[in-house]
Design a protein around this motif. Sequence first.
Motif: not given
Length: 198
Positions: A97-108
Amino acid sequence: HSQTRNDAYVAFKFDTQYRGVEQLVARQAHNLEVARSSRTPATEVVVELPVKDLSLLESSFLFCITLMKVLYIHGFASAGSTGSATQLRNHLYPKGVQVLSPDVPVEPLRAIEYLRQYVGEHQPDLIVATSMGAMYAEQLHGIRRILVNPSFHMARLLTFRGMGRQEFRNKREDGARDFKVDKQMIAEFKEVEKQSFQ
């Protein structure tokens, strides 16, 4: 709990003990599969369990569903390098299983749009999200989601406890170390929050 769409999610609240959680989570995994196959509305399920039982996601819920790709969405002031994503990746990689975990932008507003595009591009089989990330994930319809301690009132929380400069708790890919919570960010959170449960 009230009825929701047939892409129902399971929310785990890490605040109180729950006995026999493995059997309950496994049963809900089966229920979600039945709901999706029959195209009938499923119900939101909230399961309470302690933080130490996070590994049960791998041993029970995920064991019941054949997955190829999982998207992890981190919480406020965090990053894709968070230990929770690493733990999931370590548990699931041996199972293919591949787990993706990108950085989410701080601006909503930018964040929710980024996540919609990311989901469209990568087509994950399951989303696991915590806190603020779980608030965003609730709006990513059409995919099974596990929402861990969802924070649906970020604007109110930050207004009273989070204004000013904030440091990231985990390393960001762009090297950013901190960011500012201001009235503009809070106004954007309010706008995004209005779209919850739509």
